[in-house]
Design an enzyme around this catalytic site. Structure first.
Site, mmCIF file in Angstrom:
data_model
loop_
_atom_site.group_PDB
_atom_site.id
_atom_site.type_symbol
_atom_site.label_atom_id
_atom_site.label_comp_id
_atom_site.label_asym_id
_atom_site.label_seq_id
_atom_site.Cartn_x
_atom_site.Cartn_y
_atom_site.Cartn_z
ATOM 1 N N ASN A 146 -1.902 -0.027 7.176
ATOM 2 C CA ASN A 146 -1.397 -1.336 7.603
ATOM 3 C C ASN A 146 -0.582 -2.028 6.526
ATOM 4 O OD1 ASN A 146 -3.426 -1.944 5.877
ATOM 5 N ND2 ASN A 146 -4.690 -3.050 7.337
ATOM 6 N N ARG A 200 2.465 -6.659 9.572
ATOM 7 C CA ARG A 200 1.772 -5.554 10.251
ATOM 8 C C ARG A 200 2.227 -5.428 11.701
ATOM 9 N NH1 ARG A 200 -4.050 -7.170 7.544
ATOM 10 N NH2 ARG A 200 -3.973 -5.782 5.739
ATOM 11 N N HIS A 226 -2.017 -5.420 1.399
ATOM 12 C CA HIS A 226 -3.248 -6.175 1.123
ATOM 13 C C HIS A 226 -2.856 -7.570 0.661
ATOM 14 C CE1 HIS A 226 -7.068 -7.470 -0.571
ATOM 15 N NE2 HIS A 226 -6.353 -7.919 -1.597
ATOM 16 N N LYS A 270 0.826 -1.206 0.000
ATOM 17 C CA LYS A 270 0.000 0.000 0.000
ATOM 18 C C LYS A 270 0.869 1.269 0.000
ATOM 19 C CE LYS A 270 -3.941 -2.223 2.314
ATOM 20 N NZ LYS A 270 -4.847 -2.185 3.499
ATOM 21 N N ARG A 309 -1.609 -14.481 4.162
ATOM 22 C CA ARG A 309 -2.460 -13.830 5.174
ATOM 23 C C ARG A 309 -1.812 -13.959 6.556
ATOM 24 N NH1 ARG A 309 -6.675 -10.289 4.007
ATOM 25 N NH2 ARG A 309 -7.610 -10.880 5.981
ATOM 26 N N GLU A 356 -9.032 -10.931 -8.019
ATOM 27 C CA GLU A 356 -8.167 -9.757 -7.821
ATOM 28 C C GLU A 356 -6.986 -9.776 -8.791
ATOM 29 O OE1 GLU A 356 -7.210 -9.833 -3.640
ATOM 30 O OE2 GLU A 356 -9.254 -9.294 -3.055
ATOM 31 N N TYR A 376 -12.526 -3.111 -3.643
ATOM 32 C CA TYR A 376 -13.035 -2.958 -2.278
ATOM 33 C C TYR A 376 -14.568 -2.855 -2.242
ATOM 34 C CZ TYR A 376 -8.455 -2.479 0.029
ATOM 35 O OH TYR A 376 -7.201 -2.716 0.563
ATOM 36 N N PHE A 424 -15.283 3.351 7.202
ATOM 37 C CA PHE A 424 -13.887 3.617 6.828
ATOM 38 C C PHE A 424 -13.671 3.627 5.313
ATOM 39 C CE2 PHE A 424 -14.309 -0.972 7.465
ATOM 40 C CZ PHE A 424 -13.736 -1.487 6.317
ATOM 41 N N THR A 445 -5.658 -7.419 10.735
ATOM 42 C CA THR A 445 -5.930 -6.195 9.972
ATOM 43 C C THR A 445 -5.405 -4.942 10.682
ATOM 44 O OG1 THR A 445 -7.895 -7.161 8.980
ATOM 45 C CG2 THR A 445 -7.775 -4.752 9.002
#
Ligand code: IDP
Ligand code: MG
Length: 150
Positions: free
Chosen positions: A112, A102, A115, A9, A85, A126, A49, A57, A91
């Site tokens: 964070n 994270r 993704h 990100k 993951r 995706e 998203y 948010f 998250t």
């Protein structure tokens, strides 16, 4: 072999952490089969998203994700979705365990760093959203016999 989509990100790019984060995935044994950098197209981000549209948010998330360039990576490896993951951590970075990305690099809810697709079905969608087939590279690795089998 399973594939998953990772997005580093804007905070990861701005904090110069892309190399450190990609290194973790390479050291774990994943093969990078797609890699590129750009500012995300808003329409694609909205699709990506869509499940979060309308949540409190959501607007802030779009603003954050459009605030600068990101790095897109497609990683291939045994149980890639689940393993990536796990390496990302929870998250909210303040809750993420030390040793996760994270947990080691962040403390914010929103900023964070990363993704990762949360299911194989999501990964397929995706990857197709952000990569054309020609941008995904098929190749073998010399250490496949150690890293690529179940
Ligand atoms: P994930 O990235 O761990 O899969 P999701 O629930 O899919 O988490 O949320 C997508 C992204 O939206 C998160 O990574 C985070 O950047 C942001 N986000 C989620 N929940 C909140 C929140 O309650 N406050 C602020 N940002 C949030
Ligand atoms: Mg998610």
């Amino acid at each position: 072999m399973e594939r998953t989509l990772v997005i580093l990100k804007p905070d990861a790019v701005q904090r110069r952490l892309c190399g450190a984060l990609l290194e973790r995935f390479e050291h774990k044994g994943f093969k990078i089969v797609g890699l590129k950098m750009s500012v995300v197209e808003r329409a694609l981000l909205e699709k990506h998203y869509a499940a979060h549209a309308g949540k409190p948010f959501y607007k802030g998330l779009l603003r954050f994700m459009l605030s600068g360039p990101v790095v897109f990576a497609v990683l291939e490896g045994h149980r890639a979705v689940e393993v990536v993951r796990g390496m990302m951590g929870k998250t909210f970075a303040f809750e993420a365990a030390p040793g996760t990305i994270r947990g080691d690099y962040g403390i914010s809810n929103q900023f964070n760093l990363i993704h990762g697709s949360d299911s194989t079905a999501a990964a397929e969608k995706e990857i197709a959203l952000f990569f054309s087939p020609a941008e995904l590279v098929e190749y073998s690795m010399d250490d496949d016999r150690w890293m690529a089998s179940d």
